[in-house]
Design an enzyme around this catalytic site. Sequence first.
Site, PDB file in Angstrom:
ATOM      1  N   ALA A 124       0.835  -1.208   0.000  1.00 47.44           N
ATOM      2  CA  ALA A 124       0.000   0.000   0.000  1.00 47.44           C
ATOM      3  C   ALA A 124       0.866   1.254   0.000  1.00 47.44           C
ATOM      4  CB  ALA A 124      -0.930  -0.022   1.212  1.00 47.44           C
ATOM      5  N   GLY A 242       9.240  -5.493  -8.698  1.00 44.06           N
ATOM      6  CA  GLY A 242       7.827  -5.609  -9.064  1.00 44.06           C
ATOM      7  C   GLY A 242       7.634  -5.361 -10.555  1.00 44.06           C
ATOM      8  N   ILE A 337      -7.652  -9.271 -35.951  1.00 42.64           N
ATOM      9  CA  ILE A 337      -7.587 -10.537 -36.705  1.00 42.64           C
ATOM     10  C   ILE A 337      -8.892 -11.325 -36.535  1.00 42.64           C
ATOM     11  CG2 ILE A 337      -6.447 -12.816 -36.745  1.00 42.64           C
ATOM     12  CD1 ILE A 337      -3.790 -11.249 -36.153  1.00 42.64           C
ATOM     13  N   GLY A 339     -11.753 -10.026 -36.038  1.00 42.49           N
ATOM     14  CA  GLY A 339     -12.891  -9.264 -36.558  1.00 42.49           C
ATOM     15  C   GLY A 339     -13.980  -9.138 -35.501  1.00 42.49           C
ATOM     16  N   GLY A 340     -15.242  -9.297 -35.933  1.00 39.24           N
ATOM     17  CA  GLY A 340     -16.373  -9.167 -35.006  1.00 39.24           C
ATOM     18  C   GLY A 340     -16.253 -10.131 -33.828  1.00 39.24           C
ATOM     19  N   GLU A 363       2.229  -0.096 -10.806  1.00 40.68           N
ATOM     20  CA  GLU A 363       3.658  -0.253 -10.469  1.00 40.68           C
ATOM     21  C   GLU A 363       4.543   0.729 -11.266  1.00 40.68           C
ATOM     22  OE1 GLU A 363       5.122  -4.002  -9.307  1.00 40.68           O
ATOM     23  OE2 GLU A 363       3.134  -4.779  -8.852  1.00 40.68           O
TER      24      GLU A 363
HETATM   25  N1  CAA Z   1      15.061   2.511  -7.467  1.00 40.09           N
HETATM   26  C1  CAA Z   1      15.657   2.820  -6.284  1.00 40.09           C
HETATM   27  N2  CAA Z   1      15.578   4.032  -5.734  1.00 40.09           N
HETATM   28  C2  CAA Z   1      14.873   4.957  -6.398  1.00 40.09           C
HETATM   29  C3  CAA Z   1      14.231   4.712  -7.623  1.00 40.09           C
HETATM   30  C4  CAA Z   1      14.342   3.406  -8.155  1.00 40.09           C
HETATM   31  N3  CAA Z   1      13.761   3.080  -9.309  1.00 40.09           N
HETATM   32  N4  CAA Z   1      13.608   5.842  -8.025  1.00 40.09           N
HETATM   33  C5  CAA Z   1      13.850   6.775  -7.082  1.00 40.09           C
HETATM   34  N5  CAA Z   1      14.611   6.232  -6.106  1.00 40.09           N
HETATM   35  C6  CAA Z   1      15.112   6.876  -4.899  1.00 40.09           C
HETATM   36  C7  CAA Z   1      16.170   7.933  -5.198  1.00 40.09           C
HETATM   37  O1  CAA Z   1      17.441   7.344  -5.321  1.00 40.09           O
HETATM   38  C8  CAA Z   1      16.033   8.838  -3.992  1.00 40.09           C
HETATM   39  O2  CAA Z   1      16.677   8.241  -2.894  1.00 40.09           O
HETATM   40  P1  CAA Z   1      17.710   9.033  -1.934  1.00 40.09           P
HETATM   41  O3  CAA Z   1      17.185  10.449  -1.788  1.00 40.09           O
HETATM   42  O4  CAA Z   1      17.733   8.255  -0.680  1.00 40.09           O
HETATM   43  O5  CAA Z   1      19.018   9.016  -2.663  1.00 40.09           O
HETATM   44  C9  CAA Z   1      14.539   8.788  -3.686  1.00 40.09           C
HETATM   45  O6  CAA Z   1      14.047   7.575  -4.283  1.00 40.09           O
HETATM   46  C10 CAA Z   1      13.764   9.943  -4.255  1.00 40.09           C
HETATM   47  O7  CAA Z   1      14.031   9.984  -5.629  1.00 40.09           O
HETATM   48  P2  CAA Z   1      13.791  11.267  -6.502  1.00 40.09           P
HETATM   49  O8  CAA Z   1      14.465  12.446  -5.857  1.00 40.09           O
HETATM   50  O9  CAA Z   1      14.152  10.915  -7.891  1.00 40.09           O
HETATM   51  O10 CAA Z   1      12.217  11.465  -6.310  1.00 40.09           O
HETATM   52  P3  CAA Z   1      11.148  12.052  -7.296  1.00 40.09           P
HETATM   53  O11 CAA Z   1       9.988  12.411  -6.441  1.00 40.09           O
HETATM   54  O12 CAA Z   1      11.712  13.077  -8.196  1.00 40.09           O
HETATM   55  O13 CAA Z   1      10.772  10.781  -8.248  1.00 40.09           O
HETATM   56  C11 CAA Z   1       9.764   8.655  -8.714  1.00 40.09           C
HETATM   57  C12 CAA Z   1      10.506   9.540  -7.736  1.00 40.09           C
HETATM   58  C13 CAA Z   1      10.766   7.848  -9.498  1.00 40.09           C
HETATM   59  C14 CAA Z   1       8.867   9.422  -9.670  1.00 40.09           C
HETATM   60  C15 CAA Z   1       8.895   7.786  -7.785  1.00 40.09           C
HETATM   61  O14 CAA Z   1       7.999   8.579  -7.050  1.00 40.09           O
HETATM   62  C16 CAA Z   1       8.125   6.681  -8.487  1.00 40.09           C
HETATM   63  O15 CAA Z   1       8.697   5.654  -8.836  1.00 40.09           O
HETATM   64  N6  CAA Z   1       6.810   6.898  -8.685  1.00 40.09           N
HETATM   65  C17 CAA Z   1       5.923   5.828  -9.147  1.00 40.09           C
HETATM   66  C18 CAA Z   1       5.378   5.087  -7.977  1.00 40.09           C
HETATM   67  C19 CAA Z   1       4.814   3.751  -8.345  1.00 40.09           C
HETATM   68  O16 CAA Z   1       5.420   2.966  -9.062  1.00 40.09           O
HETATM   69  N7  CAA Z   1       3.637   3.462  -7.786  1.00 40.09           N
HETATM   70  C20 CAA Z   1       2.997   2.198  -7.961  1.00 40.09           C
HETATM   71  C21 CAA Z   1       2.460   1.750  -6.627  1.00 40.09           C
HETATM   72  S1  CAA Z   1       2.157   0.041  -6.421  1.00 40.09           S
HETATM   73  C22 CAA Z   1       0.797  -0.283  -7.344  1.00 40.09           C
HETATM   74  O17 CAA Z   1       0.761   0.010  -8.488  1.00 40.09           O
HETATM   75  C23 CAA Z   1      -0.409  -0.923  -6.719  1.00 40.09           C
HETATM   76  C24 CAA Z   1      -0.377  -2.380  -6.663  1.00 40.09           C
HETATM   77  O18 CAA Z   1      -0.916  -2.929  -5.724  1.00 40.09           O
HETATM   78  C25 CAA Z   1       0.237  -3.182  -7.742  1.00 40.09           C
END
Ligand code: CAA
Length: 380
Positions: A124, A242, A337, A339-340, A363
Amino acid sequence: MNFDLTEDQLMIQQAAKEFAEAEIAPTAVERDKNAEFPKEIIKKLGELGFMGMMVSTDFDGAGLDTVSYVLAMIEFSKADASVGVILSVNNSLVCYGLEKYGSDFIKNKYLRPLAKGEKLGAFALSEPEAGSDATQQATTAYKDGDHWVINGMKNWTTNGTSADYYLVVAQTDKEKAHHGITTFIVEKGTEGFTHGVKEDKLGIKSSDTCSLMFENVRVPEENIIWEVGKGFNFAMNTLNGGRIGIASQAVGIAEASLEASIKYSKQRKSFGTEIANHQAIQFKLADMAVKIENAKLLTLKAAWLKDNGKKYVKEAAMAKLYASKIAVECALEAIQIHGGYGYVREYLVERYLRDAKVTEIYEGTSEIQKIVIARELLKG
Ligand code: CAA
């Protein structure tokens, strides 16, 4: 470079294929129609070791590698993508994170039953106002003696009504922004913890998705995963794995679309011959096959990098970005492919399209995958 799968990997792939064909596929249409959670199937998958595939045998998992997990996920998702996502969340968002970052207490109490499939997990992170911009957590937790008290709401939680254990991300120190976020395990039935109704979704209808509500939910200190302030890093690190799971799910849907198209085009006749003999259809089949091969290679490479202790952040994002895109494209071509007949439930392919779309959203949306890829490229 060796592209051969090991004997163990081939065996897992075959076992998953047989289970998918015998136990999952026959009831997939009914479950989709009734939005019915595949409880019995998940129970059996647990007994066979598929719910904790990558967890070591020390913690009651199957002790397999990520490549085997990808192969199994493809087979299950080919039969029913809803089963795929239920499995993916438990394996890669819940079990993986608990084994890698959990204390011995957490591993013994929570990971063992999750890995055996006796309990089901959920992850979550998303909230009504924090989806792609995941650092903006409005859910809070404050310390009260040897407990933490959680308040807030989560959205779009896969396994939301069916799970037993929930990994809940919450802001514990707003001053520290994303370094003030912590992840907790919350058990179903904890006072003040409730869930909303199942969302009525476009696809993956038999997986259950819902909101979660937390009203003064008290969680013991030992239920913190990793440590206070590491919850956002935990979520990001876990989501990388994931994304390999969702890429595999997308490959499964795309393969199902191609297989259905090949079968149909050999049966259906037009202009005096099977439509498979028309170049218009052959071009579509060839394009689908090339896309699927590319998506599979990207996904297996990300899995292989993870298995070999190499960096896989960029590759996992690439695999998810590409596989989800081509899953939608392949499902659309499969409908064309047919169709209907492709437009009605009886021929399955309309479900493939409905199921494929979400792989571009959850994700991490496709746009987020591009951000992750670009940031990795720019790191140099
Ligand atoms: N792997 C590891 N660390 C990561 C990372 C990755 N892919 N992406 C960002 N980080 C880390 C950074 O290294 C940073 O860490 P530190 O400050 O400790 O060095 C921290 O996260 C913050 O990173 P940013 O400064 O880049 O943060 P941001 O706000 O600019 O961007 C983002 C972050 C990449 C956009 C992130 O918010 C993101 O991945 N968003 C998408 C979230 C997501 O995938 N949600 C899905 C939820 S699960 C779901 O779908 C429901 C389900 O039940 C299946």
